[in-house]
Design a protein around this motif. Structure first.
Motif, short mmCIF file in Angstrom:
data_model
loop_
_atom_site.label_atom_id
_atom_site.label_comp_id
_atom_site.label_asym_id
_atom_site.label_seq_id
_atom_site.Cartn_x
_atom_site.Cartn_y
_atom_site.Cartn_z
N GLN A 295 13.26 3.56 0.47
CA GLN A 295 13.94 3.49 1.76
C GLN A 295 13.00 3.86 2.90
O GLN A 295 13.04 3.25 3.98
N ALA A 296 12.12 4.82 2.65
CA ALA A 296 11.15 5.20 3.67
C ALA A 296 10.16 4.07 3.91
O ALA A 296 9.77 3.80 5.05
N VAL A 297 9.76 3.39 2.82
CA VAL A 297 8.86 2.24 2.95
C VAL A 297 9.52 1.16 3.79
O VAL A 297 8.91 0.61 4.72
N LEU A 298 10.76 0.84 3.48
CA LEU A 298 11.46 -0.22 4.19
C LEU A 298 11.61 0.11 5.67
O LEU A 298 11.40 -0.75 6.54
N GLY B 153 0.81 -1.21 0.00
CA GLY B 153 0.00 0.00 0.00
C GLY B 153 0.84 1.26 0.00
O GLY B 153 0.49 2.25 -0.65
N LEU B 154 1.95 1.23 0.75
CA LEU B 154 2.83 2.41 0.79
C LEU B 154 3.45 2.67 -0.58
O LEU B 154 3.54 3.81 -1.04
N ARG B 155 3.89 1.59 -1.24
CA ARG B 155 4.47 1.74 -2.57
C ARG B 155 3.42 2.26 -3.56
O ARG B 155 3.72 3.09 -4.43
#
Length: 370
Positions: free
Chosen positions: A108-111, A99-101
């Motif tokens: 990097q923020a997603v990870l 969902g974030l992607r």
């Protein structure tokens, strides 16, 4: 509940025009538990809050903003439930990141966010696991994580504990309670289980069908039920149909079928010479087992005594559950501590029951009982 902490306000919310409207509110750092024995009703409430069903009437306000017309993807109420399973072809980490992607967040923020939520939910080491290899508790943790990565203002949990075994249910209730406090979450827990509501709900809304009968603390619902349905369905009270003889100083003097006298606090709408539903919780009934006949003489200054016969006795661990039949055939459940005296009684034994008027409530008769 402080008015400054209110995050969600639902006002006269209904799925269609003319239907009963639902009104409740939930605070940041707290859990509102909505109890309804019908899963379909809970699903309707969940879909209304999450935007999967358009409201036919009413309003949803989050942090002072009317979100009633917003689509699900823009709604600040994130729904977690078994109707929305994990993506079977994706790993645990990919499920949380998807969902974030999709919203364009940098990799990097997603990870970083996904790793933080995995640690928070005790999912370290399961990053590459597929949903088919997870147990129900692990799957629920991942479902929660998929919602928490968005840091939602309101988290809606739709009967999420229902399929879990007892130990997992306890563990997940503890986890949700920690998350509510530690992260200041605003959680709306929709559940069919009263125990879930009692253990997690700072406020409880009890529903019958699509109608909210009462909203308050657990103490409110147990001690001051709004109607006989709340008293019996939520509070497990005995219900007896009586005819009211008189109402004096808010006490209803009434008779059971067969003329047996009883007393109870008269709720609004209870009047003389009409039927009423007397509700008395099992733990509020005093029971005595006379050692010889003739020990049941009535004292006019004491509550009326009811002669009964013990029909069943069950050891429940921290209490004993007694089933007693009155002379007119009506039955009452009585809950008492497991004393040595109760170990000596058996079905068929004569008993005497009584309660203080303040421990029972008489509600206007609805017509379904009797």
């Amino acid at each position: 509940m402080s008015p400054f902490s209110i995050r969600l306000v639902a006002s006269a919310l209904a799925a269609s025009p003319g239907a009963s409207g639902l009104s409740f509110r939930a605070a940041a750092g707290a859990c509102l538990a909505i109890v309804n024995e019908h899963a379909a009703c809970l699903s309707t409430v969940a879909d209304l809050l999450a935007g999967h069903v358009s409201a036919g009437a009413g309003q949803i306000v989050v942090d002072g903003v009317d979100v009633t017309a917003l689509p699900p993807e823009a709604r600040p109420c994130t729904l977690v439930g078994w109707r929305d399973p994990l993506f079977a072809h994706m790993s645990v980490q990919a499920n949380l990141a998807f969902g974030l992607r999709a919203r364009g967040m940098e990799s990097q923020a997603v990870l970083a966010r996904v790793r933080g939520v995995l640690a928070l939910l005790g999912l370290d080491g399961l990053e590459q696991a597929r949903p088919a290899t997870l147990g129900p508790e692990q799957a629920l943790r991942v479902m929660l994580g998929r919602a928490l990565v968005f840091e939602p203002p309101v988290l809606v949990l739709e009967d999420v504990f229902a399929p879990l075994p007892a130990a997992s249910r306890r563990a997940m209730r503890r986890l949700v309670a920690r998350l509510v406090r530690a992260r200041g979450l605003c959680v709306v827990l929709l559940t069919r289980a009263r125990e879930d509501a009692l253990l997690l709900g700072d406020t409880i809304a009890y529903m019958h069908g699509m109608e909210v009968l009462q909203v308050g603390t657990a103490r409110d619902l147990f001690e001051r039920p709004a109607c006989d349905r709340v008293a019996t369905e939520f509070g497990d009270a005995n219900a007896l149909t009586v005819r009211v003889a008189s109402v004096e100083d808010d006490v209803a003097l009434a008779h059971l079928p067969g003329g047996l006298p009883v007393e109870a606090m008269a709720m609004p709408g209870v009047v003389a010479d009409q039927l009423a539903t007397l509700c008395i919780r099992p733990d509020r009934v005093a029971v005595m087992f006379p050692s010889r006949p003739g020990m049941t003489g009535a004292d006019p200054d004491e509550p009326p005594l009811l002669e009964a016969t013990l029909t069943d006795l069950r050891q429940m661990g921290d209490h004993v559950l007694l089933r007693l039949r009155l002379a007119n055939g009506a039955e009452l459940l009585v809950r008492r501590p497991p004393t040595a005296a109760l170990q000596r009684v058996a079905p068929g034994q004569a008993a005497v029951l009584a309660w203080q008027p303040a421990q029972a409530m008489a509600f206007p008769f609805r017509g379904e009982m009797g």
